[in-house]
Design a protein around this motif. Structure first.
Motif, mmCIF file in Angstrom:
data_model
loop_
_atom_site.group_PDB
_atom_site.id
_atom_site.type_symbol
_atom_site.label_atom_id
_atom_site.label_comp_id
_atom_site.label_asym_id
_atom_site.label_seq_id
_atom_site.Cartn_x
_atom_site.Cartn_y
_atom_site.Cartn_z
ATOM 1 N N PHE A 51 -1.350 41.353 48.553
ATOM 2 C CA PHE A 51 -0.364 41.823 48.714
ATOM 3 C C PHE A 51 -0.093 42.170 50.115
ATOM 4 N N VAL A 52 -1.289 42.517 50.796
ATOM 5 C CA VAL A 52 -1.478 42.311 52.188
ATOM 6 C C VAL A 52 -2.219 41.292 53.016
ATOM 7 N N LYS A 84 -5.218 43.965 55.870
ATOM 8 C CA LYS A 84 -5.952 43.418 55.162
ATOM 9 C C LYS A 84 -7.827 43.503 56.004
ATOM 10 N N GLY A 138 -6.431 41.706 41.778
ATOM 11 C CA GLY A 138 -5.089 42.328 40.526
ATOM 12 C C GLY A 138 -5.150 42.403 39.746
ATOM 13 N N ALA A 185 -3.357 46.763 45.580
ATOM 14 C CA ALA A 185 -2.637 45.867 46.720
ATOM 15 C C ALA A 185 -3.158 44.722 47.806
ATOM 16 N N CYS A 203 -7.706 36.599 44.809
ATOM 17 C CA CYS A 203 -6.595 37.489 44.490
ATOM 18 C C CYS A 203 -6.724 37.560 43.143
#
Length: 407
Positions: free
Chosen positions: A293-294, A300, A233, A290, A229
């Motif tokens: 956040f999914v 996802k 990100g 994103a 992540c």
């Protein structure tokens, strides 16, 4: 006489250890937080999550590094050996500054280097197969770290994440499924069940060990997920700050770099469609930003599909297969166990349509790979990927349908 002193407790009096409207009250915010804490603790200690996913990571990274070492076998002496332009003396000087270490610089002998290379190939193969996985995971991490540190400026950057994943996999029980260890454990369990009863102390010690292994494994899985992540990100946020990504011309500039043109004709052909390349660039940035956040919704799955296509494109068009393979394997940690248990059924269905008859499972084996590990583990203290079907849990613990991190 003394009974007159006893009076019935009022209806509003809380049970011992619980205050009215306090942390345990279900209708308050504190009660909700308390319930979530209990659920998280139950998930952390109840059962190992993502056993199939970590097995996929073990197989994927072991195979990827084995192929990488075999591919560079003709050039091994120039990249990592004593004949490298980045000499052992330069590497040792860098280690003094960075704190890294590599067993490849212990000797300048070519025979020693060849021995280390063969052992690295053997370690990668055994780690992929899941033979003595706990030991092999440590040796595999040492191999990856040593080869990475020996020629830190000679690779394409994909080995940075592979090194991190190799270290994280040491914490996980990545040999519980689809491994030689799992096969050996099933045979041992079949022979030992009912043979002897263990003492109460031995059972308690095995239960404590099982809980410790479960906690460490789950923490390792959460760290792997957090690492991916953070990577996506931060990559997306860095791209947002770049002017080339903002105006949609980033891929145009990348496609015209000779360093990233393994197929020049393909790169020039794709560069003829600037609008399409701009759309792909914007979609890449949006997907990466994103991604964190999914993860806890069904969105996802299309995001993972887009990332898969992106990494395949990077491997083919830009010539970075090690980086792309490392990222594709890392994304597998976000797929639930029920996805991996469904794969054998899907393969059998495809085989029937193609006229290929799959072998029937052995008696008592159920569907084999198509099962989720039981929550409670083996009664003798072992936990394995076995086809055990359990009723739905009613105590609020983790659901047997899949790990929390992948829901």
């Amino acid at each position: 006489m003394g009974n007159e002193q006893v009076r019935e407790l009022p209806a509003t009096t809380a049970a011992p250890g619980r205050s009215v409207g306090g942390a345990g009250a279900p209708g308050t915010v504190h009660g909700l937080l308390h319930a979530r804490t209990d659920s998280f603790w139950g998930t952390l200690t109840g059962r190992p999550v993502s056993l199939y996913a970590t097995s996929v990571l073990r197989i994927g990274y072991g195979l990827l590094y084995l192929v990488f070492l075999l591919r560079e076998f003709p050039h091994r002496y120039e990249i990592w050996g004593p004949g490298s332009p980045w000499t052992p003396a330069l590497a040792a000087e860098l280690f003094d500054q960075t704190g890294w270490y590599s067993f490849l610089i212990l000797s300048d002998s070519r025979a020693y280097f060849e021995l280390c290379y063969v052992l690295a190939l053997l370690t990668s193969a055994l780690f992929m197969l899941g033979w003595r996985t706990r030991l092999m995971s440590v040796l595999f991490a040492a191999v990856v770290a040593s080869f990475h540190a020996r020629a830190i400026f000679m690779t394409d950057g994909g080995d940075n994440l592979l090194l991190l994943m190799a270290l994280y996999l040491v914490l996980t029980a990545c040999g519980r499924c689809w491994s030689l260890d799992a096969r050996r454990e099933r045979i041992k369990t079949a022979r030992a069940d009912g043979a002897r009863a263990r003492s109460l102390v031995a059972r308690d010690l095995r239960a404590a060990r099982r809980t410790l292994v479960t906690v460490v494994h789950n923490c390792g899985v959460f760290v792997i997920a957090a690492q991916v992540c953070v990577l996506y990100g931060s990559a997306g946020l860095y791209k947002v700050q770049g002017s080339f990504w903002n105006d949609g011309s980033a891929l145009h500039h990348v496609l015209n770099l000779e360093l990233f043109q393994p197929w020049p004709a393909l790169s020039h052909a794709m560069d003829q469609y600037p609008l399409a390349m701009a759309v792909v660039g914007y979609l890449t940035v949006l997907t990466q930003v994103a991604f964190p956040f999914v993860l806890f919704g069904r969105l996802k799955y299309p995001v993972l599909a887009v990332l898969l296509g992106m990494h395949v494109g990077i491997a083919v068009v830009l010539g970075l297969p090690l980086f792309s393979g490392t990222m594709i394997i890392a994304d597998a940690v976000f797929l639930p166990d029920r996805f991996y248990t469904f794969l054998p059924h899907l393969l059998r269905r495809i085989g029937r349509r193609c006229g290929v008859r799959a072998p029937a499972p052995a008696p008592g084996q159920g569907t084999g790979l198509g099962s989720v590990p039981s929550q409670g583990g083996h009664p003798d203290g072992r936990e394995e990927c076995s086809p055990v079907s359990r009723p739905a849990s009613g105590h609020g613990g983790p659901s047997p349908s899949g790990p929390t991190v992948t829901q």
